[in-house]
Design a protein around this motif. Structure first.
Motif, short mmCIF file in Angstrom:
data_model
loop_
_atom_site.label_atom_id
_atom_site.label_comp_id
_atom_site.label_asym_id
_atom_site.label_seq_id
_atom_site.Cartn_x
_atom_site.Cartn_y
_atom_site.Cartn_z
N ASP A 225 0.86 -1.18 0.00
CA ASP A 225 0.00 0.00 0.00
C ASP A 225 0.90 1.24 0.00
N VAL A 226 0.74 2.08 -1.01
CA VAL A 226 1.61 3.26 -1.14
C VAL A 226 0.77 4.54 -1.13
N THR A 227 -0.35 4.48 -0.44
CA THR A 227 -1.25 5.65 -0.41
C THR A 227 -0.54 6.87 0.18
N ASP A 228 0.09 6.70 1.32
CA ASP A 228 0.77 7.84 1.96
C ASP A 228 1.88 8.40 1.07
N LEU A 229 2.56 7.51 0.38
CA LEU A 229 3.64 7.95 -0.51
C LEU A 229 3.08 8.80 -1.64
N LEU A 230 1.95 8.38 -2.20
CA LEU A 230 1.36 9.13 -3.31
C LEU A 230 0.83 10.47 -2.83
#
Length: 290
Positions: A225-230
């Motif tokens: 999960d890369v939501t925070d990164l995006l």
């Protein structure tokens, strides 16, 4: 080199397939595009090939509510060309990269999943989309999330006396966008490294969820999960702002050893660059699907 001697059976029902597998040392044959080379190189020597192509229910390819279900005997080329596949855009994006057209005319979607090559495209698509694999065995049928199905290189959670009978891919929802990219020495080869991405946006267009799955980088598809990164990257249509974070992620998830085609460090760089680009593209596509 020729394949070792084997018996051949062609049962007409799933129950008969399971009965043949229960005899021991049997191997399911669907399209044969992964299995036959293994036999020809004598990397596998099953006593019996259990051909499932006469089982009518395994040829079904249809939509059921919010999923597209693909039976175990459905050819990749059928999925690639059918309008039904538009409901799962990531499948359509990945399919042209699965081998060559002639191979896709015989190869099956479920066969690719069951073979579980860590550099293959379809296992990564299944992992990124949270697809569900249906497995039949002596104790009945069970549904296995893709994240649990792939347990190692060429290894799945299906036992020797079980058979994959179908897979369900979730239909894309409004506000979702997808990305796919891989680097291979030649088109149709297995990837040196590849990524698939799935981004969902809120009503205001802000990223609500972002996932990526890497393939060719470990012993199985790797999903994060890369939501925070995006979100942290802000508005960056090129994806360059994502690269530092994804380079750090690459250092943690890319563990394939180097070979004649590329070092581990090279694969980490490929992963970071491709992931940044495809996350940015998936975000842009999500915003065009209200």
């Amino acid at each position: 080199m020729k394949a070792a001697p084997f018996a051949y059976v062609r049962p007409g029902t799933v129950d008969d397939v399971l009965a043949e597998l229960a005899r021991g040392d049997g191997k399911v044959l669907a399209g044969g595009q992964s299995l036959v080379p293994v036999l020809a190189m004598r990397l596998g020597r099953p006593a019996t090939l259990v051909d499932i192509n006469a089982v009518e229910e395994l040829h079904r390819f249809d939509r059921r509510d919010d999923v597209v279900r693909i039976g175990a005997a459905v050819r990749q080329r059928t999925v690639e060309r059918d309008a039904l596949t538009r409901a799962v855009p990531l499948l359509g994006m990945a399919m042209p990269f699965v081998g060559h057209r002639e191979l896709r005319s015989r190869g099956t979607v479920c066969g690719s999943l069951a073979h579980a090559d860590p550099a293959a495209e379809l296992p990564a698509v299944a992992a990124c989309l949270d697809a569900t694999v249906e497995v039949a065995g002596p104790a009945g049928r069970r549904r296995v999330p893709a994240a649990e199905f792939f347990v190692g290189a060429m290894t799945t959670g299906a036992a020797a006396d079980e058979a994959v009978v179908g897979v369900e891919f979730p239909v894309a929802a409004p506000g979702e966008g997808f990305g796919f990219a891989e680097i291979a020495r030649r088109h149709g080869d297995f990837a040196l490294a590849g990524v698939v991405t799935r981004v969902r946006v809120a009503d205001d267009g802000a990223p609500a969820q972002a996932r990526l799955t890497g393939f060719g980088i470990s012993d199985r598809p790797v999903t994060r999960d890369v939501t925070d990164l995006l979100r942290a990257a802000g508005e960056d249509p090129t994806g360059h702002g994502l690269r530092p974070g994804l380079a750090d992620l690459a250092g943690r998830v890319v563990d394939t050893g180097g070979d004649a085609h590329g070092s581990t460090a090279y694969r980490r760089r490929l992963f970071a660059v491709l992931a940044a680009r495809e996350l940015a593209r998936a975000l842009a596509r999500a915003r065009t699907r209200p």
